[in-house]
Write a protein that holds these residues in place. Sequence first.
Motif, PDB file in Angstrom:
ATOM      1  N   TRP A 103       0.847  -1.204   0.000  1.00  0.00           N
ATOM      2  CA  TRP A 103       0.000   0.000   0.000  1.00  0.00           C
ATOM      3  C   TRP A 103       0.881   1.251   0.000  1.00  0.00           C
ATOM      4  O   TRP A 103       1.026   1.918   1.039  1.00  0.00           O
ATOM      5  N   PRO A 104       1.451   1.622  -1.124  1.00  0.00           N
ATOM      6  CA  PRO A 104       2.357   2.787  -1.133  1.00  0.00           C
ATOM      7  C   PRO A 104       1.663   4.072  -0.672  1.00  0.00           C
ATOM      8  O   PRO A 104       2.323   4.986  -0.191  1.00  0.00           O
ATOM      9  N   ARG A 105       0.345   4.137  -0.804  1.00  0.00           N
ATOM     10  CA  ARG A 105      -0.366   5.337  -0.352  1.00  0.00           C
ATOM     11  C   ARG A 105      -1.212   5.075   0.890  1.00  0.00           C
ATOM     12  O   ARG A 105      -2.236   5.700   1.094  1.00  0.00           O
ATOM     13  N   GLY A 106      -0.764   4.143   1.719  1.00  0.00           N
ATOM     14  CA  GLY A 106      -1.465   3.851   2.970  1.00  0.00           C
ATOM     15  C   GLY A 106      -2.392   2.653   2.820  1.00  0.00           C
ATOM     16  O   GLY A 106      -2.879   2.372   1.725  1.00  0.00           O
ATOM     17  N   PRO A 107      -2.657   1.936   3.955  1.00  0.00           N
ATOM     18  CA  PRO A 107      -3.442   0.702   3.893  1.00  0.00           C
ATOM     19  C   PRO A 107      -4.843   0.898   3.335  1.00  0.00           C
ATOM     20  O   PRO A 107      -5.468   1.936   3.550  1.00  0.00           O
ATOM     21  N   ARG A 108      -5.305  -0.098   2.613  1.00  0.00           N
ATOM     22  CA  ARG A 108      -6.663  -0.153   2.079  1.00  0.00           C
ATOM     23  C   ARG A 108      -7.280  -1.464   2.509  1.00  0.00           C
ATOM     24  O   ARG A 108      -6.619  -2.492   2.490  1.00  0.00           O
ATOM     25  N   CYS A 109      -8.546  -1.430   2.880  1.00  0.00           N
ATOM     26  CA  CYS A 109      -9.221  -2.656   3.297  1.00  0.00           C
ATOM     27  C   CYS A 109      -9.307  -3.625   2.112  1.00  0.00           C
ATOM     28  O   CYS A 109      -9.826  -3.270   1.060  1.00  0.00           O
ATOM     29  N   PRO A 110      -8.792  -4.856   2.274  1.00  0.00           N
ATOM     30  CA  PRO A 110      -8.863  -5.807   1.159  1.00  0.00           C
ATOM     31  C   PRO A 110     -10.278  -6.343   0.924  1.00  0.00           C
ATOM     32  O   PRO A 110     -10.549  -6.925  -0.120  1.00  0.00           O
ATOM     33  N   HIS A 111     -11.164  -6.104   1.892  1.00  0.00           N
ATOM     34  CA  HIS A 111     -12.540  -6.598   1.733  1.00  0.00           C
ATOM     35  C   HIS A 111     -13.384  -5.605   0.942  1.00  0.00           C
ATOM     36  O   HIS A 111     -14.135  -5.992   0.052  1.00  0.00           O
ATOM     37  N   THR A 165     -12.081  -2.180   0.007  1.00  0.00           N
ATOM     38  CA  THR A 165     -11.170  -1.173  -0.562  1.00  0.00           C
ATOM     39  C   THR A 165     -11.215   0.205   0.139  1.00  0.00           C
ATOM     40  O   THR A 165     -10.629   1.162  -0.351  1.00  0.00           O
ATOM     41  N   SER A 166     -11.890   0.306   1.272  1.00  0.00           N
ATOM     42  CA  SER A 166     -11.931   1.578   1.997  1.00  0.00           C
ATOM     43  C   SER A 166     -10.542   1.971   2.495  1.00  0.00           C
ATOM     44  O   SER A 166      -9.713   1.111   2.807  1.00  0.00           O
ATOM     45  N   LYS A 167     -10.302   3.270   2.546  1.00  0.00           N
ATOM     46  CA  LYS A 167      -9.038   3.761   3.099  1.00  0.00           C
ATOM     47  C   LYS A 167      -9.202   4.223   4.540  1.00  0.00           C
ATOM     48  O   LYS A 167      -8.234   4.650   5.164  1.00  0.00           O
ATOM     49  N   ARG A 168     -10.429   4.164   5.030  1.00  0.00           N
ATOM     50  CA  ARG A 168     -10.680   4.595   6.413  1.00  0.00           C
ATOM     51  C   ARG A 168     -10.415   3.409   7.336  1.00  0.00           C
ATOM     52  O   ARG A 168     -11.220   2.486   7.424  1.00  0.00           O
ATOM     53  N   ILE A 169      -9.263   3.445   7.996  1.00  0.00           N
ATOM     54  CA  ILE A 169      -8.860   2.293   8.790  1.00  0.00           C
ATOM     55  C   ILE A 169      -8.364   2.720  10.158  1.00  0.00           C
ATOM     56  O   ILE A 169      -8.003   3.873  10.367  1.00  0.00           O
ATOM     57  N   CYS A 190     -11.113  -2.088   9.469  1.00  0.00           N
ATOM     58  CA  CYS A 190     -11.741  -1.192   8.513  1.00  0.00           C
ATOM     59  C   CYS A 190     -12.893  -0.458   9.199  1.00  0.00           C
ATOM     60  O   CYS A 190     -13.736  -1.083   9.830  1.00  0.00           O
ATOM     61  N   ASN A 191     -12.924   0.878   9.060  1.00  0.00           N
ATOM     62  CA  ASN A 191     -13.988   1.660   9.703  1.00  0.00           C
ATOM     63  C   ASN A 191     -15.310   1.498   8.971  1.00  0.00           C
ATOM     64  O   ASN A 191     -16.357   1.809   9.522  1.00  0.00           O
ATOM     65  N   ASP A 192     -15.268   1.072   7.725  1.00  0.00           N
ATOM     66  CA  ASP A 192     -16.506   0.951   6.954  1.00  0.00           C
ATOM     67  C   ASP A 192     -17.149  -0.426   7.096  1.00  0.00           C
ATOM     68  O   ASP A 192     -18.245  -0.537   7.580  1.00  0.00           O
ATOM     69  N   CYS A 193     -16.425  -1.493   6.682  1.00  0.00           N
ATOM     70  CA  CYS A 193     -17.046  -2.822   6.757  1.00  0.00           C
ATOM     71  C   CYS A 193     -16.748  -3.528   8.067  1.00  0.00           C
ATOM     72  O   CYS A 193     -17.246  -4.610   8.309  1.00  0.00           O
TER      73      CYS A 193
END
Length: 316
Positions: A36-44, A46-50, A67-70
């Motif tokens: 994640w060169p631009r910060g972690p993304r939820c693999p479930h 794809t949210s960036k809010r973590i 993940c803050n979303d799922c």
Amino acid sequence: MKYKPPKFKRLSQMAAIDVGRLTEDEAREILEGIRWPRGPRCPHCTSKRITRLNAKSDKVRDGIIQCNDCRGQFTVTVGTVMHRSHITLRQWVQAFYSMCSHKKGVSALQLQRNLGLHSYKSAWHLAHRIRAAMKEGPFAKSLKGTVEVDETYIGGKPRSKKNENKRGRGTKKTPVMALVERDGRAFSKPLKKVDAANLKSAIREMVSKQAAIMTDEWPSYQGIGLEFAGGHGVVNHGLGEYVNGDISTNTAESYFALLKRGVHGVFHHVSKQHLARYCHEFSFRWNFRKVSDGARAEAAIKGAIGKRLTYRKAGM
Ligand SMILES: [Zn+2]
């Protein structure tokens, strides 16, 4: 003056000695930076809010991200060849680096010793998972320019009985085909049978229609030039001819020389079943030969993402 070890952010800047002293947290940072060169993304989802869960608590596994979303939880190894393994991240990074920096490869026994793994079996599985990561995706196909095509024979039992493992076409060894761009990329794979159907279908699948094909005089290649804009150059090895103007298969032969030194010298015996994976490994190193060991290891780790199904299917 006190010695302070240099602090690297990227694997591509590191030498083996630096990789050897990585802590588990530093290894995780490196893996996360590559994935994640631009910060972690939820693999479930794809949210960036973590949110990073509290690493100091004994109840929370190291490196867990929520993940803050799922509300799903994940780590950097989810969905990669490193998922669900008992090997530490620092051992994974070292193993990637080691397999990427040794030209002829590293045996499972050597990996076991170097990484301090508890068993040969886990070193063997680790190496095969890394080979799966090194396998190029279909996007990498389409070899261009001048493409040399050749076959060789690899492996087989020691030459005990007369003629059982004689050299060349028509032996019990496994035929391997290589397609190599001159001054470019290589691809190789074992063949069930060296015949026109197999050789030509591999060429059609792998080579751009604009390319020029170079082979030796083996009759199974006859006619392939009609399908490629660059035509078909033939060098007659049977007559002792190795270069004819621009026509030769010397690059493909260098590739085979390296593959054979690895398979016979480092791995000693490679079964037919696994030979394709060694072909991926050698092509990978060949294709990234012009970059640093660390950059090559980064490329292999990038390839580890999304390959989990591949090795599960392969029974590794
Ligand atoms: Zn999510």
